[in-house]
Enzyme design. Sequence first.
Site: not given
Ligand SMILES: NC(=O)C1=CN([C@@H]2O[C@H](COP(=O)(O)OP(=O)(O)OC[C@H]3O[C@@H](n4cnc5c(N)ncnc54)[C@H](O)[C@@H]3O)[C@@H](O)[C@H]2O)C=CC1
Ligand SMILES: O=C1O[C@H](COP(=O)(O)O)[C@@H](O)[C@H](O)[C@H]1O
Length: 249
Positions: A84, A109, A146, A150
């Site tokens: 992914n 991330s 993970y 990234k």
């Molecule tokens: N939420 C956070 O605090 C952080 C998020 N990120 C990054 O931001 C991005 C989004 O994260 P979130 O919105 O929190 O996660 P999330 O899980 O809420 O959203 C990710 C979305 O990507 C879709 N997805 C996953 N694999 C896929 C694939 N192979 N093809 C199509 N769609 C796919 C899922 O269905 C989901 O809707 C991720 O790449 C995550 O690593 C990075 C650091 C922190």
């Molecule tokens: O990359 C990500 O980081 C956030 C924050 O990390 P955490 O270790 O404080 O949980 C995480 O919430 C998120 O799911 C992840 O995609």
Amino acid sequence: MAQSVLLTGAAGRVGEAILGGLADDYEWRLLDRDPPTEDYPGEFVVADITEDETIREAMEGIDVVLHLAGDPRKTAPWDSVLTNNIDGTQTVFEAAVDAGVEKVAFASSNHAVGHYETDERTPEMYRADDDYLLDGTEQPRPGNLYGVSKVAGEALGRYYHDEYGISVVNVRIGNLTENHPPIDYERGQAMWLSYRDCAHLFDRCIQADYDYEIVYGISDNDRKYYSIERAKEVLGYEPQDNSAAHNDD
Ligand SMILES: NC(=O)C1=CN([C@@H]2O[C@H](COP(=O)(O)OP(=O)(O)OC[C@H]3O[C@@H](n4cnc5c(N)ncnc54)[C@H](O)[C@@H]3O)[C@@H](O)[C@H]2O)C=CC1
Ligand SMILES: O=C1O[C@H](COP(=O)(O)O)[C@@H](O)[C@H](O)[C@H]1O
């Protein structure tokens, strides 16, 4: 005319924050392997980012890609991040270059640099009176597989920029939570990214001019060990939130 923006991972939390702030500002093409559960602006493509042909079709007429889709779990197993996060990101970059997309903003991330948080530095580095800062020029030190994925995504962006000239910004997102920073979690408060700062930051990724950049995506927290100076300087990022403002909530 508004720019056309492809948002991968649109059904997730970061996508929700971005669309919450910017729904009316761009011509959106939203993509996720999960179908939408509510009304979304623009067109919604249900697809997996590893599906080469579908991703190529989704890239047609697109100016900017915000690439969020991937496995966000810090405990994600290798087979999932390999498919992914790494294979999927390569598919997105290859299709973007071939379609003549101008810019890709990649959701990297904090976990790409997680191993800077050594026993000697923590928990002091999470506190406002500590001056330890990472600024994006340091070597990656992923804290888990993970995080490795990234770093690989950032390296893919480096390659596609250097080889083909596409503009790439890697946003090392901290901890996105709605309304309130994480409670009883110093590390999370130091890397908090509010929903409105998230939308604004990705807006700047769409609008600003850059070559290849790594920036940290956090709010302007008093506690911080990630510098936001590069995001301010290159992108014109002007965050409005600070986890310290919620200390008495
Ligand atoms: N939420 C956070 O605090 C952080 C998020 N990120 C990054 O931001 C991005 C989004 O994260 P979130 O919105 O929190 O996660 P999330 O899980 O809420 O959203 C990710 C979305 O990507 C879709 N997805 C996953 N694999 C896929 C694939 N192979 N093809 C199509 N769609 C796919 C899922 O269905 C989901 O809707 C991720 O790449 C995550 O690593 C990075 C650091 C922190
Ligand atoms: O990359 C990500 O980081 C956030 C924050 O990390 P955490 O270790 O404080 O949980 C995480 O919430 C998120 O799911 C992840 O995609």
